[in-house]
Design an enzyme around this catalytic site. Sequence first.
Site, short mmCIF file in Angstrom:
data_model
loop_
_atom_site.label_atom_id
_atom_site.label_comp_id
_atom_site.label_asym_id
_atom_site.label_seq_id
_atom_site.Cartn_x
_atom_site.Cartn_y
_atom_site.Cartn_z
N GLY A 140 41.22 10.74 -18.65
CA GLY A 140 39.79 9.25 -18.36
C GLY A 140 40.64 8.39 -17.96
CG HIS A 141 39.03 3.52 -18.51
ND1 HIS A 141 38.42 3.54 -17.36
CD2 HIS A 141 39.12 2.58 -18.75
CE1 HIS A 141 38.41 2.09 -16.90
NE2 HIS A 141 38.57 1.38 -17.65
CG PHE A 142 42.39 2.95 -21.82
CD1 PHE A 142 43.69 2.11 -21.02
CD2 PHE A 142 41.50 2.57 -22.13
CE1 PHE A 142 42.69 0.82 -20.93
CE2 PHE A 142 40.65 1.80 -22.24
CZ PHE A 142 41.11 0.47 -21.82
CG ASP A 152 39.05 -2.12 -16.93
OD1 ASP A 152 38.00 -0.96 -17.37
OD2 ASP A 152 38.61 -2.69 -17.06
CG ASP A 204 37.94 6.33 -15.37
OD1 ASP A 204 36.77 6.12 -16.56
OD2 ASP A 204 38.33 5.58 -14.79
#
Length: 291
Positions: free
Chosen positions: A265-267, A103, A238
């Site tokens: 997902g994103h994390f 990110d 994600d």
Amino acid sequence: MVEVRHQYATVRGHRVFYREAGAREAPALVLLHGFPSSSRMFRHLIPALADRFHVIAPDHLGFGSSDAPPVDAFTYTFDSLTDVTAALLARLGLTRYALYVQDYGAPVGWRLALRDPGAVTAVVTQSGNAYEDGFVPDFWRPVWAYWEDPGPRTEPAVRAALSLDAIRWQYLHGVDRPELVDPDTWAADHREVNRRGNDLVQLALFRDYAANPPLYPRVHAYFRERRVPLLAVWGAGDEIFGPDGARAFTRDLPDAEVHLVPGGGHFLLESHLDTVAGYIRGFLTVAEPPA
């Protein structure tokens, strides 16, 4: 038990927190966190890698346990965050290191690489974007509107990203086993980004993110010229930086290793730590530093 050292350094007049583990003579690995987290996102990954690597994970200014000067005392841009990170690495004597970017860590990492291409031995990107392909429009549309016209009309939509519900969503969206994700993560992030005055810090970085896509052509040229070994390991679910962003690295680095982790997902480290750590250990063991 692996010792993780929780340390501070004064860099450019600001107190920067960083986590450190592993032998200092081992190959260095620098972990750069994303929004809205801190080096806390690496709390489980660091011990999984510290037997082979000298791991350094700083908190960006405005995040975690690093200083969070008000916006009238520090210019919050990705250039300035890179200045602080570069100065910290120099203070620690790190002249050659692999990068892990996630990110917000990606635009900082890309700037480090462009400033000193010979320093970066390898790149691990986990939802660390470098291509227009990676932007998921439904998520980014309010941010794009804020870039075009920052003000009272567009600000409420991006301010919503600082809410507890929005931060919880970042942790849980696309995750097939949400019970594996520690709720302390989003509670701590929400508390820290909502410290007094920190909303203005986050708004400044939302605005400055507009400076990152124009940098991408230089990043792509760096990839082609340096042929830096790269591992992209992203959550297949994600919906912030989508899987197309991971696949895109192979355009400029045909030998890039790309893994889309189902149910992540994103994390991704919160739900698939062992998978990610395994890919990293294997990749960094065989990655040849660029000439």
